[in-house]
Design a protein around this motif. Structure first.
Motif, PDB file in Angstrom:
ATOM      1  N   SER A 163      82.923  36.443  32.202  1.00  0.00           N
ATOM      2  CA  SER A 163      83.071  35.038  32.568  1.00  0.00           C
ATOM      3  C   SER A 163      83.536  34.212  31.370  1.00  0.00           C
ATOM      4  O   SER A 163      83.152  34.468  30.228  1.00  0.00           O
ATOM      5  CB  SER A 163      81.737  34.485  33.087  1.00  0.00           C
ATOM      6  OG  SER A 163      80.757  34.492  32.068  1.00  0.00           O
ATOM      7  N   ARG A 164      84.364  33.224  31.639  1.00  0.00           N
ATOM      8  CA  ARG A 164      84.912  32.342  30.608  1.00  0.00           C
ATOM      9  C   ARG A 164      85.639  33.114  29.504  1.00  0.00           C
ATOM     10  O   ARG A 164      85.731  32.651  28.360  1.00  0.00           O
ATOM     11  CB  ARG A 164      83.812  31.460  30.020  1.00  0.00           C
ATOM     12  CG  ARG A 164      83.307  30.418  30.992  1.00  0.00           C
ATOM     13  CD  ARG A 164      82.419  29.411  30.316  1.00  0.00           C
ATOM     14  NE  ARG A 164      81.029  29.833  30.295  1.00  0.00           N
ATOM     15  CZ  ARG A 164      80.029  29.099  29.850  1.00  0.00           C
ATOM     16  NH1 ARG A 164      80.257  27.901  29.366  1.00  0.00           N
ATOM     17  NH2 ARG A 164      78.805  29.544  29.876  1.00  0.00           N
ATOM     18  N   SER A 198      84.453  30.998  24.135  1.00  0.00           N
ATOM     19  CA  SER A 198      83.939  31.297  25.468  1.00  0.00           C
ATOM     20  C   SER A 198      82.616  30.600  25.753  1.00  0.00           C
ATOM     21  O   SER A 198      82.258  30.393  26.907  1.00  0.00           O
ATOM     22  CB  SER A 198      83.776  32.809  25.650  1.00  0.00           C
ATOM     23  OG  SER A 198      82.794  33.323  24.773  1.00  0.00           O
ATOM     24  N   LEU A 199      81.884  30.238  24.689  1.00  0.00           N
ATOM     25  CA  LEU A 199      80.622  29.514  24.887  1.00  0.00           C
ATOM     26  C   LEU A 199      80.857  28.063  25.269  1.00  0.00           C
ATOM     27  O   LEU A 199      79.982  27.426  25.864  1.00  0.00           O
ATOM     28  CB  LEU A 199      79.774  29.572  23.611  1.00  0.00           C
ATOM     29  CG  LEU A 199      79.121  30.907  23.286  1.00  0.00           C
ATOM     30  CD1 LEU A 199      78.460  30.846  21.909  1.00  0.00           C
ATOM     31  CD2 LEU A 199      78.089  31.285  24.343  1.00  0.00           C
ATOM     32  N   GLN A 200      81.989  27.517  24.887  1.00  0.00           N
ATOM     33  CA  GLN A 200      82.365  26.141  25.174  1.00  0.00           C
ATOM     34  C   GLN A 200      81.372  25.156  24.581  1.00  0.00           C
ATOM     35  O   GLN A 200      81.357  24.936  23.387  1.00  0.00           O
ATOM     36  CB  GLN A 200      82.538  25.955  26.686  1.00  0.00           C
ATOM     37  CG  GLN A 200      83.716  26.747  27.241  1.00  0.00           C
ATOM     38  CD  GLN A 200      83.940  26.562  28.709  1.00  0.00           C
ATOM     39  OE1 GLN A 200      83.124  25.957  29.405  1.00  0.00           O
ATOM     40  NE2 GLN A 200      85.037  27.102  29.203  1.00  0.00           N
ATOM     41  N   GLU A 201      80.477  24.585  25.360  1.00  0.00           N
ATOM     42  CA  GLU A 201      79.609  23.515  24.867  1.00  0.00           C
ATOM     43  C   GLU A 201      78.366  24.033  24.143  1.00  0.00           C
ATOM     44  O   GLU A 201      77.665  23.254  23.504  1.00  0.00           O
ATOM     45  CB  GLU A 201      79.182  22.618  26.040  1.00  0.00           C
ATOM     46  CG  GLU A 201      80.348  21.901  26.716  1.00  0.00           C
ATOM     47  CD  GLU A 201      79.887  21.028  27.857  1.00  0.00           C
ATOM     48  OE1 GLU A 201      78.671  21.032  28.148  1.00  0.00           O
ATOM     49  OE2 GLU A 201      80.727  20.340  28.452  1.00  0.00           O
ATOM     50  N   GLU A 202      78.064  25.301  24.241  1.00  0.00           N
ATOM     51  CA  GLU A 202      76.875  25.850  23.580  1.00  0.00           C
ATOM     52  C   GLU A 202      77.150  26.085  22.098  1.00  0.00           C
ATOM     53  O   GLU A 202      78.284  26.350  21.693  1.00  0.00           O
ATOM     54  CB  GLU A 202      76.459  27.164  24.243  1.00  0.00           C
ATOM     55  CG  GLU A 202      76.057  27.032  25.698  1.00  0.00           C
ATOM     56  CD  GLU A 202      75.623  28.362  26.274  1.00  0.00           C
ATOM     57  OE1 GLU A 202      74.877  29.089  25.577  1.00  0.00           O
ATOM     58  OE2 GLU A 202      76.028  28.687  27.398  1.00  0.00           O
ATOM     59  N   ASP A 203      76.079  26.007  21.308  1.00  0.00           N
ATOM     60  CA  ASP A 203      76.187  26.281  19.879  1.00  0.00           C
ATOM     61  C   ASP A 203      76.123  27.782  19.633  1.00  0.00           C
ATOM     62  O   ASP A 203      75.331  28.496  20.253  1.00  0.00           O
ATOM     63  CB  ASP A 203      75.064  25.582  19.111  1.00  0.00           C
ATOM     64  CG  ASP A 203      75.195  24.068  19.149  1.00  0.00           C
ATOM     65  OD1 ASP A 203      76.344  23.584  19.216  1.00  0.00           O
ATOM     66  OD2 ASP A 203      74.148  23.376  19.123  1.00  0.00           O
ATOM     67  N   LEU A 204      76.940  28.261  18.720  1.00  0.00           N
ATOM     68  CA  LEU A 204      76.957  29.680  18.373  1.00  0.00           C
ATOM     69  C   LEU A 204      75.806  29.990  17.435  1.00  0.00           C
ATOM     70  O   LEU A 204      75.608  29.323  16.429  1.00  0.00           O
ATOM     71  CB  LEU A 204      78.290  30.034  17.705  1.00  0.00           C
ATOM     72  CG  LEU A 204      78.495  31.486  17.300  1.00  0.00           C
ATOM     73  CD1 LEU A 204      78.544  32.379  18.533  1.00  0.00           C
ATOM     74  CD2 LEU A 204      79.777  31.623  16.485  1.00  0.00           C
TER      75      LEU A 204
END
Length: 282
Positions: A163-164, A198-204
């Motif tokens: 996904s993404r 691919s995480l977009q808005e999430e922090d790595l």
């Protein structure tokens, strides 16, 4: 996708020339969390997005060591992925016992593809609902392959599934021309950049991603959270490759995770956590 009269079993062709059950299995791969792979002249790096089915559970493992020179990342139904990983381990052990040499990566990928293809021609079977990225090293150099539930396989310089994954593919397509000359540290940075896309808005962070490396003179290893966090901080802090390499060497005693290889009978050590029957995303 919607049900129709041509998806009752995997061997029924639709008038449009499609096998809907196979397409449903490929859709399961797209619903799993992303897995990314890229290679240089000397190394192959696998990276995954780790997602738990709930806030109270741990995430499913998505990186598996097959042999010292081969490892996989998966997207989709991880239960099917564990079955295939056990098969791949068994084949590597048998080949090493008989020929006293490592299993060639390309040949193993073909055998897994043939095993998946059989499930598209038997009405009493179903396709595997998992996609694999296979990273390996043999006498011809490093390789990165992708296995599809349909039985197709391809070799790539860089690829992403799940996904993404389109955002990660876009990043890889922009940067792939420089991958062949990258060092190990630079290749890991590119992999983490793709994961971040691919995480977009999430922090790595080391909690929501995983990285594994195999290269010339280096066995397949899965980076532990401390080593991985040093690479992630280098993305934000602008550290050079030498600084990252020094920090990684300092964490070396804890850098290798081989939890998958400790289960008896060639099985995969998997935690007690599980996903719900309707949530195949890992």
């Amino acid at each position: 996708m919607f049900r129709n009269q041509y998806d009752t079993d995997v061997t029924t062709w639709s008038p449009a020339g499609r096998l809907h059950q196979v397409e449903y299995a490929m859709e399961a791969v797209k619903q799993g969390s992303a897995a990314i792979g890229l290679r240089s002249r000397t190394h192959v790096v696998l990276a995954t997005v780790n997602k738990a089915s709930s806030e109270l559970s741990a995430h499913q493992k998505k990186l598996f060591k097959i042999d010292d020179h081969i490892g996989i990342a998966m997207a989709g139904l991880t239960a099917d992925g564990r079955v295939l990983s056990r098969y791949m381990r068994s084949e590597c052990i048998n080949h090493n016992f008989v020929y006293e040499s490592p299993f060639p990566v390309g040949r193993l990928v073909v055998q897994v593809a043939d095993k998946a293809q059989v499930c598209t021609q038997r009405s009493w079977k179903r396709p595997y609902g998992v996609g694999l990225l296979v990273a390996g090293l043999d006498e011809t150099g490093p390789h990165l392959y992708q296995n599809c539930p349909s039985g197709n396989y391809s070799e790539f310089m860089a690829f992403a599934i799940g996904s993404r994954s389109q955002a990660a593919k876009t990043y890889l397509e922009r940067k792939f021309e420089s991958f062949m000359d990258c060092s190990k540290e630079e290749l890991v940075r590119h992999a983490l950049h793709a994961v971040k896309e691919s995480l977009q808005e999430e922090d790595l962070s080391s909690a929501n991603c995983g990285v594994a490396i195999v290269g010339i003179g280096e066995p397949f290893v899965i980076l532990d959270p401390k080593t991985l966090q040093a690479y992630i901080e280098s993305l934000e802090g602008g550290k050079d490759d030498q600084q990252v390499k020094v920090e990684a060497e300092e964490e070396r005693p804890a850098a290798i995770i081989e939890r998958q290889g400790t289960a008896g009978g060639g099985g995969v050590g998997v935690g007690a956590e599980g996903e719900g029957p309707t949530d195949m995303e890992t």
